[in-house]
Scaffold this active site. Structure first.
Site, mmCIF file in Angstrom:
data_model
loop_
_atom_site.group_PDB
_atom_site.id
_atom_site.type_symbol
_atom_site.label_atom_id
_atom_site.label_comp_id
_atom_site.label_asym_id
_atom_site.label_seq_id
_atom_site.Cartn_x
_atom_site.Cartn_y
_atom_site.Cartn_z
ATOM 1 C CG ASP A 103 -1.986 -3.449 -4.982
ATOM 2 O OD1 ASP A 103 -1.903 -3.050 -6.508
ATOM 3 O OD2 ASP A 103 -2.675 -3.438 -4.287
ATOM 4 C CD GLU A 169 -6.779 -0.995 -6.257
ATOM 5 O OE1 GLU A 169 -8.689 -0.521 -6.159
ATOM 6 O OE2 GLU A 169 -6.840 -2.648 -6.347
HETATM 7 ZN ZN ZN Z 1 -7.835 -4.376 -8.721
#
Ligand code: ZN
Length: 212
Positions: A103, A169
């Site tokens: 991401d 994340e």
């Molecule tokens: Zn990172």
């Protein structure tokens, strides 16, 4: 970037190859060198087309298509937009997990690079710029390359390698589940069970070739 990619990537491959033959490290180095231009192109493409957590649709499709083209078993939509690939070696052995986050961040890019992101998206009710400002574009490109290198030597591998491409994340959007906990809930570490797991994160302040 080129040097960083090559060294991180060589280390990543070494960390997970558990085969005995002396010639295999040479094969890995040769394959890594050969694939490096493709790794750089992938990284720049992901950089130019970043996607926020739980919205990594284009990214996930490119990853899944690549893994399939290598003959790797693929599960898509794991923990919303995650991708899990399983490469089976020719001999019995443990399952080694490798993880890359995929991401980007709600940040406007002002680097002026030819492959800079111009992407805008909606994030928690606001329009934001989107940028791979944390290096996840590199992580994806590195792990796609590692998958290609290892698929090329699968007859030398004992056990299996599970490639876990993890969304969100940086945290899922407000009110949504996501990231590693959701992937685990969705069975990413089962069938086969992962015995040991490696992840990496690049860092512009760390010397090339150094792991901290
Ligand atoms: Zn990172």
């Amino acid at each position: 970037m080129k040097k960083i990619l090559l060294s991180v990537f060589a280390v990543a491959i070494h960390a997970m190859v558990f085969c005995q033959k002396q010639t295999v490290p040479d094969q890995i180095h040769a394959a890594a060198r050969k694939l490096e231009p493709k790794t750089i192109l992938w990284r720049r493409d992901f950089h130019e087309h970043p996607e926020l957590g739980n919205r990594e649709f284009r990214t996930a499709k490119i990853i899944a298509d690549h893994l399939r083209s290598l003959g790797i078993e693929v599960r898509e939509g794991v923990g919303k937009t995650g991708v899990v690939g399983l490469l089976k070696g020719s001999k019995p052995g443990p399952c080694v997990g490798l993880r890359a986050d995929i991401d980007a961040l709600p940040i406007v890019e002002r680097t002026g690079l030819p492959f800079a992101s111009k992407v805008k998206a909606e994030y928690n009710g606001q329009e934001v710029g989107v940028m791979h400002a944390c290096g996840h574009d590199s992580h994806i490109a590195i792990m796609m390359t590692v998958a290609e290198v290892l698929a090329g030597i699968k007859n030398e591998l004992s056990g299996s390698v599970k490639f876990v491409f993890q969304p969100a994340e940086e945290g899922p959007p407000a009110g949504e589940e996501g990231g590693a906990p959701l992937m685990i809930k969705d069975g990413a570490l089962e069938n086969p069970k992962v015995d040991v797991m490696f992840g990496l994160h690049i860092n512009s302040k760390t010397e090339v070739g150094v792991i901290k």
